[in-house]
Design a protein around this motif. Structure first.
Motif, PDB file in Angstrom:
ATOM      1  N   ALA A  16       0.818  -1.217   0.000  1.00  0.00           N
ATOM      2  CA  ALA A  16       0.000   0.000   0.000  1.00  0.00           C
ATOM      3  C   ALA A  16       0.851   1.266   0.000  1.00  0.00           C
ATOM      4  CB  ALA A  16      -0.925  -0.001   1.213  1.00  0.00           C
ATOM      5  N   GLY A  17       2.180   1.114   0.009  1.00  0.00           N
ATOM      6  CA  GLY A  17       3.061   2.284   0.008  1.00  0.00           C
ATOM      7  C   GLY A  17       3.133   2.974   1.346  1.00  0.00           C
ATOM      8  N   GLY A  18       2.920   2.222   2.427  1.00  0.00           N
ATOM      9  CA  GLY A  18       2.848   2.836   3.750  1.00  0.00           C
ATOM     10  C   GLY A  18       4.092   2.703   4.600  1.00  0.00           C
ATOM     11  N   SER A  80       0.259   0.163  -4.528  1.00  0.00           N
ATOM     12  CA  SER A  80       0.209   1.621  -4.670  1.00  0.00           C
ATOM     13  C   SER A  80       1.328   2.093  -5.596  1.00  0.00           C
ATOM     14  CB  SER A  80       0.367   2.262  -3.290  1.00  0.00           C
ATOM     15  OG  SER A  80       0.676   3.634  -3.400  1.00  0.00           O
ATOM     16  N   ASP A  81       1.121   3.241  -6.243  1.00  0.00           N
ATOM     17  CA  ASP A  81       2.170   3.815  -7.092  1.00  0.00           C
ATOM     18  C   ASP A  81       3.013   4.844  -6.323  1.00  0.00           C
ATOM     19  OD1 ASP A  81       0.409   5.902  -6.811  1.00  0.00           O
ATOM     20  OD2 ASP A  81       0.138   6.275  -8.948  1.00  0.00           O
ATOM     21  N   TYR A  82       2.880   4.845  -5.008  1.00  0.00           N
ATOM     22  CA  TYR A  82       3.594   5.827  -4.180  1.00  0.00           C
ATOM     23  C   TYR A  82       5.106   5.732  -4.379  1.00  0.00           C
ATOM     24  CZ  TYR A  82       5.619   7.902   0.053  1.00  0.00           C
ATOM     25  OH  TYR A  82       6.383   8.635   0.931  1.00  0.00           O
ATOM     26  N   TYR A  83       5.646   4.513  -4.272  1.00  0.00           N
ATOM     27  CA  TYR A  83       7.100   4.354  -4.393  1.00  0.00           C
ATOM     28  C   TYR A  83       7.586   4.720  -5.797  1.00  0.00           C
ATOM     29  CZ  TYR A  83       6.666   1.708  -0.027  1.00  0.00           C
ATOM     30  OH  TYR A  83       6.394   1.326   1.261  1.00  0.00           O
ATOM     31  N   GLU A  84       6.795   4.358  -6.790  1.00  0.00           N
ATOM     32  CA  GLU A  84       7.181   4.660  -8.170  1.00  0.00           C
ATOM     33  C   GLU A  84       7.293   6.164  -8.387  1.00  0.00           C
ATOM     34  OE1 GLU A  84       5.666   3.804 -12.767  1.00  0.00           O
ATOM     35  OE2 GLU A  84       4.547   3.007 -11.059  1.00  0.00           O
TER      36      GLU A  84
END
Length: 436
Positions: A16-18, A80-84
């Motif tokens: 989830a990019g958390g 999630s695309d947070y890290y990307e």
């Protein structure tokens, strides 16, 4: 909660990019022994590759490995695309720093070239090219297709025609006005050329050989008498910098035409031409504008600047040079470098150096010309046969060496130069067909 449940909970948080990189590294290292008992070696390598470090790029690898783990468990998870996104920002910052350091490194050569330009000022082109970005003016509404992937001849024909329409719209609305602002004229539906003070600038979109869109974009500046070889082109950070890299990513959207050109694809095509426009208007055309004569093109200051910038700094992500144009500095396989510099030596009065270079070019091409002219006696009149054109041109200059009288020889060199330039205007698309 047992450790396996804790592990899965942490994995889901990463999906989830958390979890931030440092936090993940600490958790993994603190629980390494238990993780190695639960997970097999392949899963561990996917989640924590050998070269892993605490940044967002490697968190995308970890996230991908975790997604594979859950998929193998029969429990696919959405990531999630947070890290990307954070990795892209991180990489951009790193590259900007590396490029800033590179700019400092080549500053002495760049400043010498800038000083030359100050002493030989050229009027810059003022043109609001950014106003051309976005949806092309007058673009037709996107079509609705009943398919996505192309199947069969009818769909292929329909998609190809639609793709070509969208390319034409963008070239006419974005590239043509820019080219016109810089004094270039159309030499075909997708070719633009300009002549100035013995130089030619050329831009051409090359059609994909299987039909459809554009396979590549050819662009160069060189003396009219020369063929395009890339020698003495533009500095690497300009011709292959960030705008170039961005432009070339996902080039296939304007090339293949293997999917229906629906509204989403039309938007992608429009964005790709925005990137092409940015590259040309932001990097290439302004630099061409500053090179306004043969003297500027061959200036020692420019050559030293090109040499300093031929190999880029190391890309912080790939570990390779961002660009490498060092091949351009080595001897050209056709000896086109001898022709390029040899003619300039002759024109500049350095006859000994010029004739030596040109003679080497002619000698190198002797076998080719003998074979070529047996099959095609007029090959040197065909722009498609660059080698024949090159060696024939070089031979015409070499012939003037036999003239004993210096004034007569200089007159003949000028005459041959004008003759060759007349043909080369046709070769570069500046003039209609010319035979000799």
């Amino acid at each position: 909660m047992n450790f396996q449940d804790e592990m899965k909970k942490k994995f889901l948080q990463v999906a989830a990019g958390g979890v931030e990189p440092a936090e993940w590294e600490n958790w993994w290292n603190s629980n390494r022994d238990q993780l190695e008992k639960i997970l097999n070696r392949g899963t561990i390598k996917r989640i924590m590759p050998v070269w892993w470090s605490a940044d967002y790029y490697w968190m995308t690898k970890t996230q991908s490995g975790i997604a594979s783990y859950f998929h193998a468990q029969g429990r696919p998870v959405k990531i999630s695309d947070y890290y990307e996104k954070k990795a892209e920002e991180e990489t951009l910052r790193q590259r900007q720093k590396v490029l800033a350091d590179f700019d400092k490194k080549i500053a002495p050569e760049r400043l010498q070239w800038e000083k030359y330009l100050e002493d030989h000022p050229v009027e810059p082109v003022e043109f609001d090219w950014k106003s051309l970005m976005g949806t092309p003016s007058g673009q037709k509404p996107p079509q609705v297709f009943s398919y996505v992937s192309v199947r069969g001849e009818e769909q292929w024909k329909e998609t190809r025609e639609e793709l070509q329409l969208r390319l034409k719209e963008n070239v006419q609305a974005k590239i043509a006005p820019l080219a016109k602002a810089y004094g270039m004229k159309k030499a075909g539906p997708k070719t633009f050329v300009k002549e100035k003070n013995g130089l030619v600038c050329r831009l051409k979109f090359i059609g994909y050989f299987r039909g459809g869109g554009y396979e590549a974009m050819q662009y160069y500046i060189c003396p009219i008498y020369a063929i395009d070889t890339g020698i003495l082109g533009l500095p690497g950070h300009i011709c292959q910098g960030e705008n170039y890299q961005k432009m070339h990513r996902d080039w296939g959207v304007i090339q293949y035409g293997m999917t229906a050109v629906n509204a989403a694809e039309v938007e992608k095509i429009n964005r790709k031409f925005d990137e092409i426009l940015t590259f040309l208007a932001g990097d290439i055309f302004p630099e061409w504008q500053r090179i306004d004569s043969l003297e500027a093109y061959f200036a020692k200051e420019r050559q030293e600047y090109l040499k300093a910038a031929e190999t880029g700094p190391t890309d912080p992500r790939t570990g390779r040079a961002m660009w490498d144009l060092s091949d351009m500095e080595r001897r050209h396989p056709w000896r086109a470098d001898d022709y390029l510099f040899g003619v300039w030596d002759l024109l500049s009065g350095r006859e000994e150096e010029g004739y030596k270079r040109l003679a080497e070019c002619v000698e190198y091409g002797t076998d080719f010309m003998e074979s070529c002219l047996k099959e095609r006696p007029e090959a040197y009149n065909d722009p498609r046969d660059s080698m024949a054109v090159l060696y024939y041109n070089a031979g015409r200059f070499v012939d003037t060496k036999q003239i004993a009288d210096k004034e007569e020889r200089r007159r003949k060199i000028s005459e041959i130069y004008e003759e060759i330039c007349r043909f080369m205007r046709y070769y570069h698309g500046l003039a209609k067909r010319t035979a000799r």
